[in-house]
Write a protein that holds these residues in place. Structure first.
Motif, mmCIF file in Angstrom:
data_model
loop_
_atom_site.group_PDB
_atom_site.id
_atom_site.type_symbol
_atom_site.label_atom_id
_atom_site.label_comp_id
_atom_site.label_asym_id
_atom_site.label_seq_id
_atom_site.Cartn_x
_atom_site.Cartn_y
_atom_site.Cartn_z
ATOM 1 N N ILE A 1 4.730 -3.777 22.548
ATOM 2 C CA ILE A 1 4.584 -2.372 22.154
ATOM 3 C C ILE A 1 4.043 -2.252 20.729
ATOM 4 O O ILE A 1 3.182 -1.411 20.445
ATOM 5 C CB ILE A 1 5.951 -1.658 22.291
ATOM 6 C CG1 ILE A 1 6.259 -1.436 23.770
ATOM 7 C CG2 ILE A 1 5.958 -0.333 21.545
ATOM 8 C CD1 ILE A 1 7.613 -0.859 24.046
ATOM 9 N N TYR A 2 4.515 -3.114 19.830
ATOM 10 C CA TYR A 2 4.039 -3.066 18.444
ATOM 11 C C TYR A 2 2.561 -3.438 18.371
ATOM 12 O O TYR A 2 1.777 -2.778 17.669
ATOM 13 C CB TYR A 2 4.862 -4.017 17.582
ATOM 14 C CG TYR A 2 4.500 -3.966 16.111
ATOM 15 C CD1 TYR A 2 5.138 -3.077 15.257
ATOM 16 C CD2 TYR A 2 3.519 -4.807 15.588
ATOM 17 C CE1 TYR A 2 4.808 -3.018 13.913
ATOM 18 C CE2 TYR A 2 3.182 -4.763 14.247
ATOM 19 C CZ TYR A 2 3.830 -3.863 13.407
ATOM 20 O OH TYR A 2 3.491 -3.814 12.076
ATOM 21 N N LYS A 3 2.159 -4.477 19.086
ATOM 22 C CA LYS A 3 0.766 -4.924 19.062
ATOM 23 C C LYS A 3 -0.175 -3.872 19.648
ATOM 24 O O LYS A 3 -1.264 -3.610 19.118
ATOM 25 C CB LYS A 3 0.623 -6.236 19.836
ATOM 26 C CG LYS A 3 1.094 -7.465 19.081
ATOM 27 C CD LYS A 3 0.062 -7.893 18.058
ATOM 28 C CE LYS A 3 0.378 -9.257 17.480
ATOM 29 N NZ LYS A 3 -0.617 -9.695 16.491
ATOM 30 N N ASN A 4 0.241 -3.285 20.782
ATOM 31 C CA ASN A 4 -0.615 -2.310 21.463
ATOM 32 C C ASN A 4 -0.479 -0.902 20.906
ATOM 33 O O ASN A 4 -1.274 -0.017 21.240
ATOM 34 C CB ASN A 4 -0.313 -2.297 22.968
ATOM 35 C CG ASN A 4 -0.654 -3.622 23.635
ATOM 36 O OD1 ASN A 4 -1.624 -4.264 23.270
ATOM 37 N ND2 ASN A 4 0.159 -4.036 24.597
ATOM 38 N N ASN A 5 0.572 -0.698 20.080
ATOM 39 C CA ASN A 5 0.811 0.606 19.445
ATOM 40 C C ASN A 5 0.916 1.727 20.479
ATOM 41 O O ASN A 5 0.256 2.773 20.379
ATOM 42 C CB ASN A 5 -0.294 0.913 18.432
ATOM 43 C CG ASN A 5 0.133 1.990 17.434
ATOM 44 O OD1 ASN A 5 1.306 2.342 17.337
ATOM 45 N ND2 ASN A 5 -0.830 2.522 16.694
ATOM 46 N N ILE A 6 1.758 1.477 21.490
ATOM 47 C CA ILE A 6 1.984 2.468 22.543
ATOM 48 C C ILE A 6 3.489 2.645 22.731
ATOM 49 O O ILE A 6 4.265 1.728 22.457
ATOM 50 C CB ILE A 6 1.350 2.029 23.877
ATOM 51 C CG1 ILE A 6 1.863 0.640 24.281
ATOM 52 C CG2 ILE A 6 -0.175 2.045 23.795
ATOM 53 C CD1 ILE A 6 1.406 0.177 25.649
ATOM 54 N N PRO A 7 3.929 3.822 23.198
ATOM 55 C CA PRO A 7 5.370 4.006 23.446
ATOM 56 C C PRO A 7 5.814 3.270 24.702
ATOM 57 O O PRO A 7 4.983 2.880 25.543
ATOM 58 C CB PRO A 7 5.491 5.529 23.621
ATOM 59 C CG PRO A 7 4.141 5.981 24.051
ATOM 60 C CD PRO A 7 3.153 5.054 23.399
ATOM 61 N N TYR A 8 7.106 3.071 24.826
ATOM 62 C CA TYR A 8 7.664 2.346 25.957
ATOM 63 C C TYR A 8 7.636 3.211 27.208
ATOM 64 O O TYR A 8 7.988 4.387 27.194
ATOM 65 C CB TYR A 8 9.109 1.947 25.642
ATOM 66 C CG TYR A 8 9.868 1.364 26.806
ATOM 67 C CD1 TYR A 8 9.447 0.187 27.411
ATOM 68 C CD2 TYR A 8 11.011 1.989 27.304
ATOM 69 C CE1 TYR A 8 10.139 -0.367 28.478
ATOM 70 C CE2 TYR A 8 11.719 1.448 28.368
ATOM 71 C CZ TYR A 8 11.273 0.272 28.953
ATOM 72 O OH TYR A 8 11.961 -0.261 30.011
ATOM 73 N N ASP A 9 7.193 2.630 28.313
ATOM 74 C CA ASP A 9 7.165 3.303 29.615
ATOM 75 C C ASP A 9 7.863 2.392 30.608
ATOM 76 O O ASP A 9 7.336 1.345 30.979
ATOM 77 C CB ASP A 9 5.728 3.582 30.044
ATOM 78 C CG ASP A 9 5.645 4.262 31.410
ATOM 79 O OD1 ASP A 9 6.703 4.671 31.929
ATOM 80 O OD2 ASP A 9 4.518 4.382 31.939
ATOM 81 N N GLU A 10 9.051 2.780 31.027
ATOM 82 C CA GLU A 10 9.832 1.903 31.904
ATOM 83 C C GLU A 10 9.203 1.762 33.287
ATOM 84 O O GLU A 10 9.512 0.824 34.030
ATOM 85 C CB GLU A 10 11.265 2.419 32.034
ATOM 86 C CG GLU A 10 11.387 3.794 32.643
ATOM 87 C CD GLU A 10 12.832 4.283 32.706
ATOM 88 O OE1 GLU A 10 13.079 5.257 33.439
ATOM 89 O OE2 GLU A 10 13.694 3.678 32.038
ATOM 90 N N ASN A 11 8.278 2.681 33.650
ATOM 91 C CA ASN A 11 7.601 2.589 34.944
ATOM 92 C C ASN A 11 6.223 1.951 34.832
ATOM 93 O O ASN A 11 5.439 1.988 35.775
ATOM 94 C CB ASN A 11 7.446 3.997 35.559
ATOM 95 C CG ASN A 11 8.796 4.627 35.867
ATOM 96 O OD1 ASN A 11 9.691 3.955 36.376
ATOM 97 N ND2 ASN A 11 8.942 5.900 35.541
ATOM 98 N N TYR A 12 5.929 1.347 33.655
ATOM 99 C CA TYR A 12 4.592 0.799 33.417
ATOM 100 C C TYR A 12 4.219 -0.269 34.442
ATOM 101 O O TYR A 12 3.139 -0.225 35.022
ATOM 102 C CB TYR A 12 4.532 0.195 32.009
ATOM 103 C CG TYR A 12 3.242 -0.544 31.721
ATOM 104 C CD1 TYR A 12 2.089 0.145 31.387
ATOM 105 C CD2 TYR A 12 3.196 -1.946 31.789
ATOM 106 C CE1 TYR A 12 0.907 -0.531 31.124
ATOM 107 C CE2 TYR A 12 2.015 -2.622 31.541
ATOM 108 C CZ TYR A 12 0.887 -1.922 31.199
ATOM 109 O OH TYR A 12 -0.279 -2.584 30.954
ATOM 110 N N GLN A 13 5.118 -1.216 34.679
ATOM 111 C CA GLN A 13 4.819 -2.304 35.605
ATOM 112 C C GLN A 13 4.645 -1.777 37.030
ATOM 113 O O GLN A 13 3.742 -2.191 37.760
ATOM 114 C CB GLN A 13 5.928 -3.363 35.568
ATOM 115 C CG GLN A 13 5.615 -4.637 36.325
ATOM 116 C CD GLN A 13 4.434 -5.398 35.727
ATOM 117 O OE1 GLN A 13 4.218 -5.357 34.528
ATOM 118 N NE2 GLN A 13 3.661 -6.057 36.570
ATOM 119 N N TYR A 14 5.508 -0.797 37.402
ATOM 120 C CA TYR A 14 5.409 -0.216 38.749
ATOM 121 C C TYR A 14 4.079 0.513 38.916
ATOM 122 O O TYR A 14 3.382 0.353 39.922
ATOM 123 C CB TYR A 14 6.579 0.744 38.989
ATOM 124 C CG TYR A 14 6.445 1.572 40.249
ATOM 125 C CD1 TYR A 14 6.689 1.007 41.506
ATOM 126 C CD2 TYR A 14 6.057 2.914 40.185
ATOM 127 C CE1 TYR A 14 6.553 1.769 42.658
ATOM 128 C CE2 TYR A 14 5.926 3.676 41.332
ATOM 129 C CZ TYR A 14 6.172 3.097 42.567
ATOM 130 O OH TYR A 14 6.031 3.838 43.715
#
Length: 362
Positions: A329-342
């Motif tokens: 998340i720090y490298k990509n500078n994006i917020p956490y999305d718990e459904n991202y993998q799905y």
């Protein structure tokens, strides 16, 4: 490859090995020849001061060739190596700082049993000639300051716990002295004020850097990760600047798995713990919280706990996953999305279906 002929010997590499202490350091200049022979040119004890650094350069000039690359290798001894390392960097020199255990293992591999400052300096110089060592890259001024503040806060928290235990013990002793209890309470109040000052200073540094503030805010969207925990991890890794993949980060934090097996004997696998302990400390409570409130982390924790019947193993597995998640998340500078993998798997499936329809023969 650059080479230089000195006294009928072809010199390929040159290195200055430095064994450093608080007041002085021992430097050793060594050369490596085309026949792989290591030649010790000179060894000198020099004061660990600004005048000593100037003396070092004058001495090194006498025994080295400007036509060949020169590297300075030193052992990371507390904080005593930092002034010299920074001085060499400011002079444009190549510097490599090695952990004490790396130097120890190198000496053991060469069966070097004696230990003196001169022998250590010679071994460090030999290590610089025989191994391809990474050059030292100090963190940015901002990250160094954050790291020092975070470590001071950790130190004060440990002191606070000690004083609390002492106060508890005195309160429950027979006829406790009021003056002692008062001093302990005053000390606790003072420590608490210092911790608050440090936390405020940390927050001010982050708020004054828009890019850092955004990245930290994104990291804090992970359930269980608080502001100070995130900053400790980011500061201890210098903003993940030196890591090219998650395996390097996991090893740096000591979460890499160690397996020992010999013949019919096989020990239980465990993490190495040969890494930055401050990162592991900072992740313990966030992982404990995530095990309860983050569904995906909770699932990981429960699966491992059921298999091993050891809750700490489940907690450590969650710590490791959270560290990788923070890194991503720090490298990509994006917020956490718990459904991202799905969502990613669903999109990939739909894409594959669309491609199969397009490529389907009429």
């Amino acid at each position: 490859m650059s080479k230089k002929v000195i006294n009928n010997q072809t010199i390929l590499r040159q290195c200055v090995g430095i064994d450093i202490s608080k007041d002085s350091f021992v430097a050793c200049i060594s050369h490596k020849t085309s026949t792989d022979e290591i030649i010790v040119k000179s060894t000198k004890k020099i004061p660990n001061s600004l005048s000593g650094y100037n003396t070092l350069q004058e001495w090194v000039t006498k025994f080295t060739s400007p036509e060949l690359p020169l590297i300075y290798v030193m052992e990371a001894t507390g904080v005593y190596y930092e002034p010299l390392a920074f001085d060499l960097l400011e002079r444009g020199k190549s510097v490599s700082v090695q952990l004490a255990k790396n130097v120890k293992f190198f000496m053991q591999s060469h069966n070097i049993k004696s230990k003196t400052d001169d022998i250590d300096a010679q071994a460090i110089a030999q290590m610089g000639l025989e191994r391809k060592l990474k050059l030292w890259q100090p963190g940015s001024i901002q990250m160094r300051l954050l790291k020092h503040l975070c470590r001071e806060r950790i130190m004060l928290q440990a002191e606070q716990t000690t004083v609390k235990n002492q106060s508890h013990a005195w309160k429950h002793t027979y006829k406790p002295e009021k003056s002692i209890l008062k001093r302990l309470e005053n000390r606790l109040s003072f420590i608490k004020e210092q911790i608050q000052e440090i936390e405020q200073e940390i927050k001010s540094i982050v708020e004054n850097d828009q890019d850092l503030a955004k990245r930290v805010a994104n990291v804090c969207t992970i359930k269980g990760v608080g502001l100070l925990s995130a900053i400790v991890i980011i500061a201890e890794t210098n903003g993940f600047a030196l890591f090219n993949n998650k395996a390097q980060l996991i090893s740096y934090a000591g979460y890499d798995v160690v397996r020992k097996q010999s013949g019919n004997t096989e020990a239980k696998t465990r993490i190495s713990k040969k890494g930055n302990k401050n990162i592991r400390k900072a992740l313990y409570f966030p992982a404990t919280s995530a095990c309860r409130f983050n569904p995906k982390m909770k699932n990981t924790y429960e699966n491992i706990t059921q298999k091993t019947a050891i809750k700490m193993k489940g907690n450590v597995a969650v710590q490791r996953k959270m560290l990788v998640l923070i890194y991503t998340i720090y490298k990509n500078n994006i917020p956490y999305d718990e459904n991202y993998q799905y969502d990613k798997e669903r999109n990939d499936t739909q894409k594959n279906k669309a491609e199969s329809i397009i490529n389907c023969p009429a």
